[in-house]
Design a protein around this motif. Structure first.
Motif, PDB file in Angstrom:
ATOM      1  N   SER A  60      39.446  39.044  51.761  1.00 27.24           N
ATOM      2  CA  SER A  60      40.701  39.573  52.315  1.00 27.24           C
ATOM      3  C   SER A  60      41.715  38.374  52.716  1.00 27.24           C
ATOM      4  CB  SER A  60      40.415  40.868  53.145  1.00 27.24           C
ATOM      5  OG  SER A  60      39.981  40.189  54.639  1.00 27.24           O
ATOM      6  N   ASN A  61      43.022  38.717  52.765  1.00 27.11           N
ATOM      7  CA  ASN A  61      44.057  38.146  53.318  1.00 27.11           C
ATOM      8  C   ASN A  61      44.592  38.601  54.492  1.00 27.11           C
ATOM      9  OD1 ASN A  61      46.925  37.131  53.775  1.00 27.11           O
ATOM     10  ND2 ASN A  61      46.333  35.683  52.195  1.00 27.11           N
ATOM     11  N   PRO A  62      43.989  38.369  55.564  1.00 31.00           N
ATOM     12  CA  PRO A  62      44.619  39.089  57.043  1.00 31.00           C
ATOM     13  C   PRO A  62      45.654  38.666  57.379  1.00 31.00           C
ATOM     14  CG  PRO A  62      43.280  36.667  57.572  1.00 31.00           C
ATOM     15  CD  PRO A  62      43.223  37.034  55.889  1.00 31.00           C
ATOM     16  N   PHE A  63      46.768  37.783  56.782  1.00 29.75           N
ATOM     17  CA  PHE A  63      48.111  37.486  56.912  1.00 29.75           C
ATOM     18  C   PHE A  63      48.877  38.639  56.306  1.00 29.75           C
ATOM     19  CE2 PHE A  63      45.859  33.617  56.704  1.00 29.75           C
ATOM     20  CZ  PHE A  63      45.860  33.136  58.139  1.00 29.75           C
ATOM     21  N   ALA A  64      48.421  39.252  54.951  1.00 32.75           N
ATOM     22  CA  ALA A  64      49.131  40.167  54.412  1.00 32.75           C
ATOM     23  C   ALA A  64      48.376  41.530  54.609  1.00 32.75           C
ATOM     24  CB  ALA A  64      49.046  40.085  53.075  1.00 32.75           C
ATOM     25  N   HIS A  65      47.377  41.540  55.295  1.00 30.97           N
ATOM     26  CA  HIS A  65      46.447  42.893  55.860  1.00 30.97           C
ATOM     27  C   HIS A  65      46.097  43.491  54.278  1.00 30.97           C
ATOM     28  CE1 HIS A  65      47.495  42.191  59.799  1.00 30.97           C
ATOM     29  NE2 HIS A  65      48.653  42.189  59.615  1.00 30.97           N
ATOM     30  N   LEU A  66      45.690  42.624  53.368  1.00 32.55           N
ATOM     31  CA  LEU A  66      45.277  43.256  52.212  1.00 32.55           C
ATOM     32  C   LEU A  66      43.760  42.472  51.584  1.00 32.55           C
ATOM     33  CD1 LEU A  66      48.765  43.246  50.114  1.00 32.55           C
ATOM     34  CD2 LEU A  66      47.375  45.173  51.122  1.00 32.55           C
ATOM     35  N   GLY A  67      43.222  43.186  50.932  1.00 31.40           N
ATOM     36  CA  GLY A  67      42.032  42.744  50.209  1.00 31.40           C
ATOM     37  C   GLY A  67      41.973  42.923  48.847  1.00 31.40           C
ATOM     38  N   ILE A  68      41.023  42.208  48.262  1.00 34.75           N
ATOM     39  CA  ILE A  68      40.591  42.275  46.897  1.00 34.75           C
ATOM     40  C   ILE A  68      39.968  43.590  46.532  1.00 34.75           C
ATOM     41  CG2 ILE A  68      39.964  41.286  44.502  1.00 34.75           C
ATOM     42  CD1 ILE A  68      40.455  38.545  46.101  1.00 34.75           C
ATOM     43  N   ASP A  69      40.474  44.390  45.719  1.00 31.44           N
ATOM     44  CA  ASP A  69      39.468  45.828  45.316  1.00 31.44           C
ATOM     45  C   ASP A  69      39.610  45.836  43.760  1.00 31.44           C
ATOM     46  OD1 ASP A  69      38.433  48.158  45.774  1.00 31.44           O
ATOM     47  OD2 ASP A  69      39.949  49.139  46.931  1.00 31.44           O
ATOM     48  N   ASN A  70      38.862  46.939  43.379  1.00 29.16           N
ATOM     49  CA  ASN A  70      38.876  47.175  41.960  1.00 29.16           C
ATOM     50  C   ASN A  70      39.309  48.744  41.790  1.00 29.16           C
ATOM     51  OD1 ASN A  70      36.761  48.857  42.901  1.00 29.16           O
ATOM     52  ND2 ASN A  70      35.475  48.410  41.048  1.00 29.16           N
ATOM     53  N   GLY A  71      40.101  49.274  42.773  1.00 30.07           N
ATOM     54  CA  GLY A  71      40.550  50.683  42.788  1.00 30.07           C
ATOM     55  C   GLY A  71      39.532  51.763  42.610  1.00 30.07           C
ATOM     56  N   ASN A  72      38.352  51.578  43.162  1.00 31.60           N
ATOM     57  CA  ASN A  72      37.181  52.266  42.817  1.00 31.60           C
ATOM     58  C   ASN A  72      37.094  52.934  41.523  1.00 31.60           C
ATOM     59  OD1 ASN A  72      37.014  52.161  45.746  1.00 31.60           O
ATOM     60  ND2 ASN A  72      38.546  53.647  46.253  1.00 31.60           N
ATOM     61  N   GLN A  73      37.121  52.149  40.727  1.00 29.22           N
ATOM     62  CA  GLN A  73      36.968  52.332  39.363  1.00 29.22           C
ATOM     63  C   GLN A  73      35.505  52.206  38.927  1.00 29.22           C
ATOM     64  OE1 GLN A  73      39.578  50.942  36.369  1.00 29.22           O
ATOM     65  NE2 GLN A  73      41.425  50.856  37.877  1.00 29.22           N
ATOM     66  N   SER A  74      34.778  52.732  38.299  1.00 27.45           N
ATOM     67  CA  SER A  74      33.317  52.869  38.134  1.00 27.45           C
ATOM     68  C   SER A  74      33.282  52.608  36.275  1.00 27.45           C
ATOM     69  CB  SER A  74      32.389  53.831  38.547  1.00 27.45           C
ATOM     70  OG  SER A  74      31.206  53.800  38.451  1.00 27.45           O
ATOM     71  N   PRO A  75      32.221  51.924  35.893  1.00 24.84           N
ATOM     72  CA  PRO A  75      31.623  50.850  36.482  1.00 24.84           C
ATOM     73  C   PRO A  75      32.531  49.879  37.176  1.00 24.84           C
ATOM     74  CG  PRO A  75      31.104  50.561  34.294  1.00 24.84           C
ATOM     75  CD  PRO A  75      32.077  51.959  34.369  1.00 24.84           C
ATOM     76  N   ALA A  76      32.309  49.038  38.131  1.00 22.74           N
ATOM     77  CA  ALA A  76      33.114  48.121  38.653  1.00 22.74           C
ATOM     78  C   ALA A  76      33.233  46.793  37.534  1.00 22.74           C
ATOM     79  CB  ALA A  76      32.359  47.568  39.980  1.00 22.74           C
ATOM     80  N   MET A  77      32.238  46.602  36.797  1.00 24.98           N
ATOM     81  CA  MET A  77      32.381  45.359  36.210  1.00 24.98           C
ATOM     82  C   MET A  77      33.496  45.572  35.173  1.00 24.98           C
ATOM     83  SD  MET A  77      28.302  43.792  35.710  1.00 24.98           S
ATOM     84  CE  MET A  77      29.218  42.805  34.420  1.00 24.98           C
ATOM     85  N   GLY A  78      34.296  44.602  34.820  1.00 22.40           N
ATOM     86  CA  GLY A  78      35.312  44.570  33.668  1.00 22.40           C
ATOM     87  C   GLY A  78      36.597  45.290  34.105  1.00 22.40           C
ATOM     88  N   ASN A  79      36.861  45.703  35.317  1.00 18.14           N
ATOM     89  CA  ASN A  79      37.940  46.468  35.944  1.00 18.14           C
ATOM     90  C   ASN A  79      38.841  45.333  36.425  1.00 18.14           C
ATOM     91  OD1 ASN A  79      37.290  49.098  35.318  1.00 18.14           O
ATOM     92  ND2 ASN A  79      36.041  49.224  37.156  1.00 18.14           N
ATOM     93  N   GLU A  80      40.233  45.784  36.455  1.00 19.57           N
ATOM     94  CA  GLU A  80      41.283  44.935  36.747  1.00 19.57           C
ATOM     95  C   GLU A  80      41.122  44.850  38.411  1.00 19.57           C
ATOM     96  OE1 GLU A  80      46.044  45.342  36.942  1.00 19.57           O
ATOM     97  OE2 GLU A  80      45.018  45.619  35.023  1.00 19.57           O
ATOM     98  N   LEU A  81      41.488  43.832  39.304  1.00 22.34           N
ATOM     99  CA  LEU A  81      41.584  43.708  40.323  1.00 22.34           C
ATOM    100  C   LEU A  81      42.822  43.900  40.746  1.00 22.34           C
ATOM    101  CD1 LEU A  81      39.244  40.498  40.877  1.00 22.34           C
ATOM    102  CD2 LEU A  81      38.550  42.978  41.083  1.00 22.34           C
ATOM    103  N   LEU A  82      42.820  44.451  42.191  1.00 28.23           N
ATOM    104  CA  LEU A  82      44.265  44.720  42.839  1.00 28.23           C
ATOM    105  C   LEU A  82      44.112  44.297  44.249  1.00 28.23           C
ATOM    106  CD1 LEU A  82      43.735  47.668  44.118  1.00 28.23           C
ATOM    107  CD2 LEU A  82      43.940  48.527  41.661  1.00 28.23           C
ATOM    108  N   LEU A  83      45.195  44.652  44.940  1.00 32.13           N
ATOM    109  CA  LEU A  83      45.140  44.477  46.311  1.00 32.13           C
ATOM    110  C   LEU A  83      45.219  45.832  46.967  1.00 32.13           C
ATOM    111  CD1 LEU A  83      47.973  41.583  46.509  1.00 32.13           C
ATOM    112  CD2 LEU A  83      45.124  41.419  46.776  1.00 32.13           C
ATOM    113  N   TRP A  84      44.418  46.011  48.166  1.00 39.45           N
ATOM    114  CA  TRP A  84      44.523  47.203  48.964  1.00 39.45           C
ATOM    115  C   TRP A  84      44.349  46.764  50.277  1.00 39.45           C
ATOM    116  CZ3 TRP A  84      45.598  51.735  46.465  1.00 39.45           C
ATOM    117  CH2 TRP A  84      45.410  52.634  47.225  1.00 39.45           C
ATOM    118  N   SER A  85      44.841  47.822  51.140  1.00 38.11           N
ATOM    119  CA  SER A  85      44.935  47.654  52.454  1.00 38.11           C
ATOM    120  C   SER A  85      43.574  47.738  53.343  1.00 38.11           C
ATOM    121  CB  SER A  85      45.797  48.620  53.274  1.00 38.11           C
ATOM    122  OG  SER A  85      45.059  49.859  53.159  1.00 38.11           O
ATOM    123  N   GLN A  86      43.311  46.552  54.196  1.00 39.64           N
ATOM    124  CA  GLN A  86      42.050  46.408  54.974  1.00 39.64           C
ATOM    125  C   GLN A  86      41.527  47.519  55.541  1.00 39.64           C
ATOM    126  OE1 GLN A  86      41.946  42.808  57.136  1.00 39.64           O
ATOM    127  NE2 GLN A  86      43.199  41.774  55.271  1.00 39.64           N
TER     128      GLN A  86
END
Length: 107
Positions: free
Chosen positions: A81-107
């Motif tokens: 996570s980036n605490p300065f932007a208050h965002l973490g790396i996430d996969n958007g809760n897509q399943s299966p997790a492998m191969g999904n695009e990564l995005l930013l989401w609030s911590q």
């Protein structure tokens, strides 16, 4: 000539045995720069909000948007996570997790 070949073969075998043991170690609660193979750095875009894409940009010394904190989340899992932007790396809760695009989401 045969001795030289055998020595080289033995050295190669020793290297192959040692190389898998050498790996990059990560420690939780420390900051990291996530750098791609071409040298670009994972960066939080300006004014990023939930679902924002992750950018790969040139490394900038002192840029807080390029620093990622590794946190242990439990069950042997970790999150960046980036605490300065208050965002973490996430996969958007897509399943299966492998191969999904990564995005930013609030911590």
């Amino acid at each position: 000539m045969l001795k030289c070949y055998l020595r080289g073969l033995i050295l190669l075998c020793l290297l192959c045995a040692v190389i898998p043991v050498i790996s990059q170690q990560f420690k939780p609660d420390q900051f990291y720069r996530l750098i791609s193979t071409d040298g670009r750095v994972v960066t939080v875009p300006e004014n990023a909000e939930n679902n924002a894409p992750i950018l790969l940009t040139k490394e900038k010394k002192g840029d807080l948007q390029q620093l990622w904190l590794l946190k242990k989340t439990g069950n042997g899992r970790y999150a960046f996570s980036n605490p300065f932007a208050h965002l973490g790396i996430d996969n958007g809760n897509q399943s299966p997790a492998m191969g999904n695009e990564l995005l930013l989401w609030s911590q």
